[in-house]
Structure formats: structure tokens, C-alpha cells
Design an enzyme around this catalytic site. Structure first.
Site, PDB file in Angstrom:
ATOM      1  N   ASP A 113       1.215  -0.718   0.078  1.00 53.02           N
ATOM      2  CA  ASP A 113      -0.247  -0.288   0.122  1.00 53.02           C
ATOM      3  C   ASP A 113       0.992   1.386   0.432  1.00 53.02           C
ATOM      4  O   ASP A 113       1.756   1.481   0.695  1.00 53.02           O
ATOM      5  CB  ASP A 113      -0.810  -0.248   1.868  1.00 53.02           C
ATOM      6  CG  ASP A 113      -2.271  -1.158   0.991  1.00 53.02           C
ATOM      7  OD1 ASP A 113      -2.499  -1.290  -0.209  1.00 53.02           O
ATOM      8  OD2 ASP A 113      -2.206  -1.798   1.980  1.00 53.02           O
ATOM      9  N   ASP A 127      -7.257  -1.131  -5.001  1.00 54.51           N
ATOM     10  CA  ASP A 127      -8.275  -0.797  -3.709  1.00 54.51           C
ATOM     11  C   ASP A 127      -8.992  -0.023  -4.553  1.00 54.51           C
ATOM     12  O   ASP A 127     -10.086  -0.400  -4.258  1.00 54.51           O
ATOM     13  CB  ASP A 127      -7.597  -0.075  -2.645  1.00 54.51           C
ATOM     14  CG  ASP A 127      -7.070  -1.625  -1.792  1.00 54.51           C
ATOM     15  OD1 ASP A 127      -6.654  -2.108  -1.698  1.00 54.51           O
ATOM     16  OD2 ASP A 127      -6.312  -1.095  -1.009  1.00 54.51           O
TER      17      ASP A 127
END
Length: 158
Positions: A113, A127
Site C-alpha cells: 500500500d 483498491d
């Protein structure tokens, strides 16, 4: 659906390779002050790092999602549904590959991330594709857009 999924997968994995190489020194990059910052976070859990001790469950869940989308995608006839499912398939496949092949171990890998949304959460391009795909899927469902053969036959009979 498959072409869009492959595009999402390639762009997401390329962005993660960049993030690991460019942000691994602990320094972040401000994109929009007080809103979006790029910083590296290796996430063993799900959204908001929930379930960090059960990474293998997320690997199984992603594998089931990929298999399910591929299965229902065989009946797909709607271009709009192809877009929704393509985004979902690309995002889920990218997360599955992270879980399977990134350190620390097979089926226990951490998702990369790197997009920090004002300190609320940190995510990645997969995402974004997953969220957009879910929103589009909901919109198509609410609007009654037919999915494939079964829905179209039922729709034509009315």
C-alpha cells in the site's frame, strides 16, 4: 473483462514495484498537501490492517473471488458488467499475487500500500479498482442492467 482485468493487474503491480523502490527509504512524497501523500506500507491484513494474523484467509478469499468472477464471467454479455467485473477481477488478482508471492512467505505475503489518504487509510491502485468496480456493480444492479444469458432471457420474456 479479461483485457481490463489484465490492465488493472499490470498497472497496479507496476505501481507497487515503483513504490517499493522509490519509497522504501521511509520518506514520503506529498501529492496534495493534507490530502494525499505517497508512503510505503506493507499490509498483512485487510482494509485498515484488520486481521493481520490471518493473512492466509485473505489469500483464500482473493482466490475464491477470482475463481467466482471467472466462473460468472463466462455468461457475461453486457459491456457495462464486463467493466465492473474486469475492475474487480484485476484488483482481486493483484491482491492474490501479493498474498501468494510477496514476503514474508507463500500465502502470507503483504500487500503493498502506498497511497495515504490524509492519514485515514493507505491503499493502492487495486483498491481503487475494487472500490470502483463494487460501486459500478451496485449501480448496474440498482438500474436493473441485465448481466448475461439468464437475465436477458428473463428480461425479454417480460
Amino acid at each position: 473483462m479479461l483485457v481490463l482485468a489484465a490492465g488493472v493487474l499490470l498497472v497496479d503491480q507496476a505501481s507497487k514495484l515503483w513504490a517499493v523502490s522509490a519509497l522504501s527509504d521511509g520518506e514520503g512524497i506529498t501529492v496534495i498537501p493534507r490530502l494525499i501523500r505517497l508512503r510505503l506500507l506493507l499490509n498483512s491484513g485487510a482494509a485498515f490492517s484488520i486481521g493481520e494474523g490471518v493473512t492466509w484467509v485473505f489469500a483464500l478469499t482473493a482466490a475464491a473471488a477470482v475463481a467466482g468472477i471467472l466462473y460468472v464471467g463466462r455468461r457475461l454479455r453486457s459491456p457495462a458488467w464486463a467493466v465492473a467485473l474486469g475492475m474487480l477481477l484485476g484488483g482481486a488478482t493483484s491482491h492474490l499475487l501479493d498474498r501468494l508471492f510477496r514476503p514474508p512467505a507463500f500465502a502470507h505475503g503483504h500487500v503493498v500500500d502506498f497511497i495515504d489518504y490524509a492519514g485515514l487509510f493507505v491503499g493502492n491502485l487495486a483498491d481503487i479498482a475494487l472500490t470502483a468496480g463494487c460501486a459500478f456493480l451496485l449501480l448496474l444492479t440498482l438500474r436493473g442492467i441485465p448481466f448475461g444469458d439468464v437475465a436477458e432471457k428473463g428480461h425479454a420474456a417480460s
